[in-house]
Structures are given as C-alpha cells and as structure tokens.
Design a protein around this motif. Sequence first.
Motif, PDB file in Angstrom:
ATOM      1  N   LYS A 143       0.798  -1.224   0.000  1.00  0.00           N
ATOM      2  CA  LYS A 143       0.000   0.000   0.000  1.00  0.00           C
ATOM      3  C   LYS A 143       0.834   1.279   0.000  1.00  0.00           C
ATOM      4  O   LYS A 143       0.414   2.276  -0.578  1.00  0.00           O
ATOM      5  CB  LYS A 143      -0.916   0.014   1.239  1.00  0.00           C
TER       6      LYS A 143
ATOM      7  N   THR B 250      -1.088   3.296  -3.233  1.00  0.00           N
ATOM      8  CA  THR B 250      -2.437   2.994  -3.699  1.00  0.00           C
ATOM      9  C   THR B 250      -3.342   2.792  -2.508  1.00  0.00           C
ATOM     10  O   THR B 250      -2.891   2.444  -1.413  1.00  0.00           O
ATOM     11  CB  THR B 250      -2.436   1.739  -4.596  1.00  0.00           C
ATOM     12  N   ASP B 251      -4.636   3.026  -2.713  1.00  0.00           N
ATOM     13  CA  ASP B 251      -5.623   2.829  -1.653  1.00  0.00           C
ATOM     14  C   ASP B 251      -6.522   1.640  -1.963  1.00  0.00           C
ATOM     15  O   ASP B 251      -6.589   0.679  -1.206  1.00  0.00           O
ATOM     16  CB  ASP B 251      -6.481   4.094  -1.483  1.00  0.00           C
TER      17      ASP B 251
ATOM     18  N   ASP C 127      -6.299  -0.455  -4.586  1.00  0.00           N
ATOM     19  CA  ASP C 127      -5.596  -1.592  -5.170  1.00  0.00           C
ATOM     20  C   ASP C 127      -4.423  -1.982  -4.278  1.00  0.00           C
ATOM     21  O   ASP C 127      -4.323  -1.553  -3.133  1.00  0.00           O
ATOM     22  CB  ASP C 127      -5.117  -1.233  -6.578  1.00  0.00           C
TER      23      ASP C 127
ATOM     24  N   ILE D  28       1.246  -2.311 -10.112  1.00  0.00           N
ATOM     25  CA  ILE D  28       0.078  -2.296  -9.234  1.00  0.00           C
ATOM     26  C   ILE D  28      -1.013  -3.162  -9.845  1.00  0.00           C
ATOM     27  O   ILE D  28      -1.052  -3.396 -11.063  1.00  0.00           O
ATOM     28  CB  ILE D  28      -0.401  -0.841  -9.017  1.00  0.00           C
TER      29      ILE D  28
ATOM     30  N   ASN E 189      -3.964  -2.625 -10.546  1.00  0.00           N
ATOM     31  CA  ASN E 189      -4.809  -1.995 -11.555  1.00  0.00           C
ATOM     32  C   ASN E 189      -4.139  -1.938 -12.925  1.00  0.00           C
ATOM     33  O   ASN E 189      -4.681  -1.350 -13.868  1.00  0.00           O
ATOM     34  CB  ASN E 189      -5.215  -0.593 -11.115  1.00  0.00           C
TER      35      ASN E 189
ATOM     36  N   HIS F 294      -1.126  -0.589 -13.604  1.00  0.00           N
ATOM     37  CA  HIS F 294      -0.271   0.577 -13.797  1.00  0.00           C
ATOM     38  C   HIS F 294       1.147   0.302 -13.318  1.00  0.00           C
ATOM     39  O   HIS F 294       1.375  -0.511 -12.408  1.00  0.00           O
ATOM     40  CB  HIS F 294      -0.826   1.782 -13.048  1.00  0.00           C
TER      41      HIS F 294
ATOM     42  N   THR G 116       4.228   2.541 -11.729  1.00  0.00           N
ATOM     43  CA  THR G 116       4.525   3.845 -11.139  1.00  0.00           C
ATOM     44  C   THR G 116       6.004   3.889 -10.769  1.00  0.00           C
ATOM     45  O   THR G 116       6.625   2.862 -10.518  1.00  0.00           O
ATOM     46  CB  THR G 116       3.673   4.114  -9.896  1.00  0.00           C
TER      47      THR G 116
ATOM     48  N   ASP H 140       3.033   7.481 -13.782  1.00  0.00           N
ATOM     49  CA  ASP H 140       1.935   6.568 -13.464  1.00  0.00           C
ATOM     50  C   ASP H 140       1.309   6.202 -14.806  1.00  0.00           C
ATOM     51  O   ASP H 140       0.508   6.946 -15.353  1.00  0.00           O
ATOM     52  CB  ASP H 140       0.921   7.238 -12.535  1.00  0.00           C
TER      53      ASP H 140
END
Length: 1110
Positions: free
Chosen positions: A852, A871-872, A874, A894, A896, A898, A900, A912
């Motif tokens: 996180k 991330t929150d 994911d 991540i 999702n 992505h 980063t 990102d």
Amino acid sequence: MKKFTFKGVLDGFRSSVAQQTRVDQEIVETLRPDNFQVAKTFRHGFPFQPTAVAFDPVQRLLAVGTKSGSLRLLGRPGVDSHVRHEGEGMVLQIQFLLNEGALITATSDDSLHLWNFRQKKPEVVHSLKFQRERITCIHLPLQSKWLYVGTERGNIHVVNIESFVLSGYVINWNKAIELSRKTHPGPVVHLSDNPLDASKLLIGYETGQIVLWDLRTRTAEMRCQSAEPLRSISWHHEGKQFMCSHTDGSLTTWTVRQAPKPINVSQPHAKTNKDGKAEACKPIQKVEWKSSKTGEAYVIFSGGLTYDKAGRTPSITVIHGKTTTVLEMEHNVVDFITLCESPWTSDFQDPYAIVVLLNNDLVVIDLLTPGYPCFENPYPMDLHESPVTCCTYLADCPSDLIPAFYSVGSRAQKRTGFSERLWPLCGGEWSPTSCSYNEIILTGHADGSIKFWDASAGSLQVLYKLKTAKVFEKPRSRSVDGVDEDPFAIQLISLCPESRKLCVAGASSHVILFKFRKLESVSETAMLEIPITYEISEEGDCSPEYEYPPRPTLSMASKTDSAEGESKKSSLEYLTPLRVRTGPQKKPPGFQAHLVCLTPLMNGELPSQISSLSINSSYGLMTYGTDFGIVIVDIVQKVCILNMSSPDLYGSADPYQRVPRSPKRDNNSRELDERCRSPSTDQDSDGDHSCLKYLFDKLDSSFSRSRSSSMSSLENISSEAIQCLAFADSYTKKSDPSTFPTLWVGTSLGSVLTVMINVPPPGESRLTQPVIVSPIGTIFRLKGCILTMSFLDCNGALIPYSYEAWKDENKEGRERIKTPTKSTSNNRMSPTLSGQQDQFGDRQFVVLTSEKQARVVALPSHNCVYRQQITDADFVIKAEIISLKDSVCLVCYISNGHITAYTLPSLRPLIDVDFLPLADLSFQTTKQGIVDPMLSIWGQQMFVNEDTDQIARTFCFSNRGHGLYLCSPTEVQKFTVSADFCSSLAEMVGELFLPHDMPEPPKEGFFKGLFGGGIRPLDREELFGEASGRASRSVAKLIPGPSANIEAMGQRVTSVTGDIARTHQLVVERGEKLGQLEERTQRMMSEAENFSHSAHSLMLKYRDKKWYQL
C-alpha cells in the motif's frame, strides 16, 4: 546590563547544539519524468496456442498466428516481431502477399486484416469485418490483388486487397452445386485456382462436394462428390489432377475432366485385420503434392495413422516415390508447410524442407538429407520445455558470468543428429548491436531445472541448464495425500553473481545451496532437516481471562546426532518428502550442490511453502522464510543458527492478539529444541526490547493484514508469513555508532523486524566459532505486506550488498579461506559530512515498500523522513529499487495494471502509466477469475494472495530500467521504463522486409504454346471490378487502420498544401505582372522627363532669337 530572558537561554542552547542539515538540502535528485518511457521491447519463446502458419518463399519469413490473436513474424535469428490484433479473435488463416512486404490474416471474429511489414513494426493498413457470414477459408493467387473468401454458408466473396472493398462478384453455394442435390454442401474448406488456368477456381466443401468453377462463364465446369468428408486439396503442378485428403485417412486423386469417381483411392497407413478388412484410420488433416525436377514427386500429409497404440503419436508422413517415411512428433500437429524453391504453382516446386507447427514446438525437417533430419532451431522455442514457475532478471551483471555459464553449458549440451544445412528461415536482416552491459535471465521450471539465458542486446540464447532434481533420489509413488505433483518445482531463486553462489527454494519446502565450479568434482552433499512448526489451538479460549502458556525459547536446528534423532522419532512422527542422494556424488561442471535444507512433514502435515529467500556470501549466511517462521543457516559451518516462528521474533512486545497455542506445543517444541540444538542455543534470545514500547507508541494504529484476508482488524491473527528478507550492514538502535551485520525481516502483516548478527572474524575462528544471532523485535509497521527493503547512503545512492568474490576452488585447493570484503560503510558516507554531523546526524536511509505505501526512514535515528501512499483501493504486486541514469528510483507494478515510479529518497511521483491489465496474467493463477465477494460490490476483481504471489515470482524489475514478465505459459516479454533505451530500440530491432527480385515464371514449351496447353492469363479486373457491380453494404464493413488514417490525413494535408501552392503561384504571378507594370510606368516617367528637359533646353536656345535669325 544585558537582560536575561528564558527565550534567550533557549536560543543560546539551540545555537550551541549542532543542527542537523535537512535531507532535501543535502541530496540532489536528478531523475525527471522525461527520463521515463514505458514500452514493451522484445518477446521471446514459443507462440502460445498456435492456430495458423504461413511462409513467404521469396522473403523467407514465417508467420505464426495464435488463439489469442497474436502474430509472430520470424526470420533469421534476431529477426522476430510480435504484434497483436485488436479484440479477442483467433487467427484462422494467414496469406502472404509474396515479396510485397504485406500479409492478410483472417480471424475468428469474421474479420480480414491487411498488415504492412515493410517497416520494423508491422501495422494494420485496414480491416474488413463480415457481418452476415462467418469466414472459414481464404485464398490469394500469386501477384493478384483479388482475394477469395469462403464462408460457413458455402458462399465465396471476392475482396480487393488494395481498397479492401467487396466486389459484386459472388459465387453462391446453390449455384455451385448440382440442382439435384437436396442438402447443403457445408462450409468452404478449400479454395485454389488451377495452376495453368487462373479462370478455373477449385472449391472444396466440408461434406466432400468438389466444384471447379469457371469464373468467366460463372458456371461449374466440373462437379464431383467424395465418399468421405473433405479436409484439404492440393494441385499437381500441371493443373490436370488434384489430390484430396479425407476424414477416414484416405487420399483420393481426381482429374479436372468430369468424372464420377476418383482415378485413385488409397489409405497409406491402413492395416488389414483378421477379417480381411482395413482398420479405421485417423483423418488426414492436410496433404501437399509437390513435384521435383530431379526425381519423383513428394506427397506429404499429417495424420492418417490407425487408431491402435502405434497411431497415437502425431506424425508427418513423406511419400517419395515408393518410399514412405513416418516422422513422429512429440506434440499434436497444428499445421505444416512445404518449403519450395519456386513460388509458382505451375512450375516444378522442388521442395527442400517442411515447417511443422506443433502445439508446443516448431520443427523444420530437412528433405534434402537422407533420413530427413531436423534443423537445429536457433530460436529460444524451448523456454517452456517444463512450465516456467519463476524468473530472475539480472541487468548489468558481472561481465565474466556469461562466458563462465556458456563454457560449462556448451560442454553439457552437445546435441547431435541435426541437419548440417543452414537454417532455411533466413529472411530479414539483423546485426547484433554492441551493448555496454550484460543481461542474464534465470528461469525456474516445474521439473526442478533452472535455465540461464543470455538476454543481452535484445536476443535470448540459452547458456546453461541446471537440474536440481539430480540432487535427490527419484521419488516413489506418492503415499501422502496433497503432495505437490511437481515436488522439485522451483519457486524462488537467489543468486549472488559476484560469489557465484545460488540458492533455490522448491515446492517441497526444500532449499538447495549451489557453488559454481569449472571442473567436475566428486563430493558428498550436506543435508539439514529443519522443521518449522507453529501450532494453533482450534478450540482454545480466546477470552481475556485465558492464561497463555509461557513463550518458549528460540527453536534452533542444526546437524543432529543420528542416535538422538532415532530416539525422538518415537514421540514425534515426521518424514521428508524428498531424500537427498547419500555418499560421494559425481557433480558435473557448473553449479554443484553444497547444502540441502529439508522441511519434514510433522505428524503427516504438509510443511508450509517457502515465501522468501536470501543469501549473503560475505557473512556466509543463507536465510529463508515460510508462512510460519524464519530459518537462518550458516553455509560455512553448515548448521542452522536460527529456527523461529514469526510470533517469537517479536519477543515480549507482540502487538497482535494471536490464537492461543495448543498445550501440546510445549512437549513437541521441547523435543524439537533438544533434537535440533546448536552451540548458540543457550545465549540470551530476548535482545534489547527497552525501546520497543516507545517505538510502538509512534506507530500508525491502522494497518492492513493482507489483501486476501477477509477478517476484520479485531479478530485474532492465526499466521504471519515472512515475505521479505534483506542482509545489510546497518543500524538497529539509535545509539549505534557504526553499522553492524543485520538481517531485516518483512512480514505479511506489514511488520519490519531486525535480527542482529555477530559473525566471527575471518580465518580459523570463522570455521569453529558459532555465528550469534539476536532478534531485536519490531521497529516499523506499514500497511499491507512488505515487498522490498533497500538501503541508501547519506547521498541517496544505493548501498551495494557486501559479497565475497568468487575464486576457482580448483586452483586454490583446500587451503583457501573465505575473506569477506572490507566494510564499505566508510565509503558510503558523504565526503562533505563534518565530525559533528557524523556524531549527531543520520548516515543511512532504509526504503520500505509494502502493498500500500512506501517509507524512507533515516538511520540510526529511526525518523520517517518521507512517506508515500502508493495505492488505496488496489495493491502493489511487485516493487523494486532500481538504478537508472546514475541514480535510483522505486518502481511498482500495481494490481490496476499501472506502473509507477518514485524518486529516492523523497518519494516524489515520477510516472503513473497504464501498462498491463492483471487479468492478462491470470493464466498463472490456480483459481482463474477468483473474485473477493466482499470487494465485488465495488467492481474490483481481486486475486487471492497465493495467486498474486505466483505472478510476482515471474514479474521482474532490474537495473537500467529493464523489466520482464511471463506473458503466456510459453513466452516472456521484456519491457523498459527508460526513455533512453526506447530511443535506441529501433536500432536493436531487425529489419523484416528486404528488396528481392521476384523469380521468373516458368517458360512455356514450344508445343504447349502451339496447341494452347500453356498458362492462360486472366483479367481479374474485368471480372471483379466495377463491371461486376457493387456488393451490398450490409455484407461487410470497412475498418481503416491507423496507417490508413495517417495516409488520409496525409492526402488532406497534400491537397491543402497544393491549394496553398497554387494560391502562392497566383500571387507570385500577379506580383510579377505588377512589377512589370511598375517598370513600364517608371520608363514612361523617365522618358517624359527627358522630353521635358529637351523641350526646355530647346526653348532656351530659341527664346531670344528673332524670327529672321531662325
């Protein structure tokens, strides 16, 4: 007199204390967002689930289509391009536009696509989607711009490949078949034109109906019906006969003249049974009839064997004259192509090789060498020889590794029995670019093997293969339920490149330590049995009044006395799923097994999987963690110095309320402690916990247990896995004046703990004195599972791990003693630090990354100087600190999809980018499509913990911005986040298309031309062009590709430019005319002035004269 105030006293006190310089003022971060660009670079391996193949005999390029819509173009080694169709359509068929740098694909979503590969990256020019009928077959005659398209309804459409517009010419199925036929002939399975008469189109229907259609007269010239369903047709080059393959394993030969029956019927592999009847045979999926100038024709087909045991093996059969050769294949045959010298169907083809596309391999057979041997495949098509279970990517590794691995690999992999002729797929052009650094990829496999690959400069070549299963005896029939089907499967790899020590964790919870040696040796492999248990009570009382049993002391394990071990087996049942080969073993050059750590099954319960692994050659230590605890092994003395469950690492300051231990744990643990005791057992294990209470007061009270946990934060914790391990010379206490060997431990609950290590000095004492370890307890806690931990110096540079340089033991002999590298702590310090800052300031940073968030903590003060919520909703799948452009950064992948990146140490966001959907990697998960029902209400598809752990094992970040992931079970995809590498990528990619002269068509003989037996030309433009009318718009829809849009824009720009040019020309012409008018006016003015001047002078001359003086 100066006035005394309290504020003045404080100011004086502050000024007398050396102020610590701010971190952000000391460190200059050089990375900027424009240094990053995320792009996929090279794909290696075998195309997963292939469905179609095609070959350009002039360009000598091979195209392979797959079930997922991918398209691979292969030429000479290094020429390898991958593209993918938009959508989910499967590639049904591929047709090259011979020697034109283009190809056409038909996909299962009933679309046709025209690809242009004259540039390095193939692009779609335009597409045509059929809306009423399903495409089953396509055929493009040589040097024609009209494509025949057969459909499931039995109709044939004609498409102009230049404009991708349907012609009005349609062959309807009811016009092609006989009027007396009462049933539908089925889908079109074959289309081809007569080699000598292009106006005659041969149509094959699935039911066995064959029609020779006259394109000029729009009538069927010949119809015939085979007794069995049809699979394929192949013409003889003279155009008078054709051969068909059928579902009963038969081949039939027909003439173009109207004949009710074939002139020949044969079943090449049929056997006669006791009753005198032929045995049933498998279908012959495809047949090719190729002629040769030098001898008899070749008949090549796939399938056709009998259904008995001998026919179960997939095969390719080559009939040359009276000789029949059956070539057995290891996998099912998808398709095959016969490679011929001439692309003209009316000429002698002279076949020289067969490309066979199998489900899991690409085989090329040499037809010109007796025995039909295979060519040695230069592509890395055997990546998936055993399923890939984990990957390690080392970019910018020591330069001597690749030669060392190649030297031992080449001796072990001398392959024989291959053709000596050159690889026939030699299209394109690729020149290896010199790379300033080396790249190595390690792939672990389900059979326990590890392959070492040279991945430098965009290539992938196998260097060396290590078989870890040879360390063990062959497993017997599995009597224990639930044991992994692949007991040797590699799960984790930890390589120290400088010392060439390799640690491997396997599926049977075993760990093997290998040492690299250039020569063969004979030695015994040491073995340790290290049980890791942490029992929980299923019926325990969780009330506050419950009296917890006292926490046991450290559980140590080491080499055990055999008599003592036998005495303990009576009270504690255990067994090991694997057995190490005992006695002196012959070990080939390369990595040789030095030590094996086994985790026995306790009371029939399977051991927990190994979740983390690390080695430090300088300390001479190896460590690994499981779902329940941690083990540290001294690889010099070959003893276990720490075997501790996760709760014991906290000591007396465990922040979690755990399920009470079973009372049975005391007896068993006591027996284990006695059985597996080492010399360091009796030391104080509690460590220094004096500052723990103060540290816990500052911790964030909110934390995440695990992304897969559905428990609320108030429920009891049952297990805590060790997910991350890192050796480092670091600080554990605020008062530490200098660095100390430590092991940092990250857990699945977000805790970061440390273990102090006291390593004896090098020399004789290192071999005799024990290594003392002392757990310190928790020093930090983050939200989510800990993924990575790295250390920076006070200048923000990555601190390299300490290591022992590799030395050839064969040269040094037994007298060589390990000499750890000198402590580099002084070199890691900033040269600008003063003595006061050295005393009061921080001298190190540790970067902690969880699922996180990320934190940068200064050491030894333990102050969190920077933090970043990654991330929150994911979670992070993979995180790594990498070097890029002489700096370092944190990169994350991540859930999702992505990628980063963040600067270090300030953790400022850099990029990102939406890169790769997690669903594309779901083939690695044991439970595909698993969703958490609690999270599905937010539309979040979340994988369980074990599934994402498997994805993380095959997803790698490495130095210089390189990355790698397993994109399919048979392929790896490399990518980069570096803008500099993206700019140089075009130079590293091979050229697909090269200009080649088209071979001359066959010359007609005198008598053929005289009696009209030669090739008859066909004006297809007259038949299929505007004169044929327009097709209905509802049949198919044109979809222009991105290149077509660019061309249209270019045309618009060109027209606008032309208008501007014409306007400019008119302006110029008008300007020229105005200039001419101005010149004439100026000339008239000057002439008038001259006339005026002449008149004035004449007037002066005659003004004073009398008339008689004139």
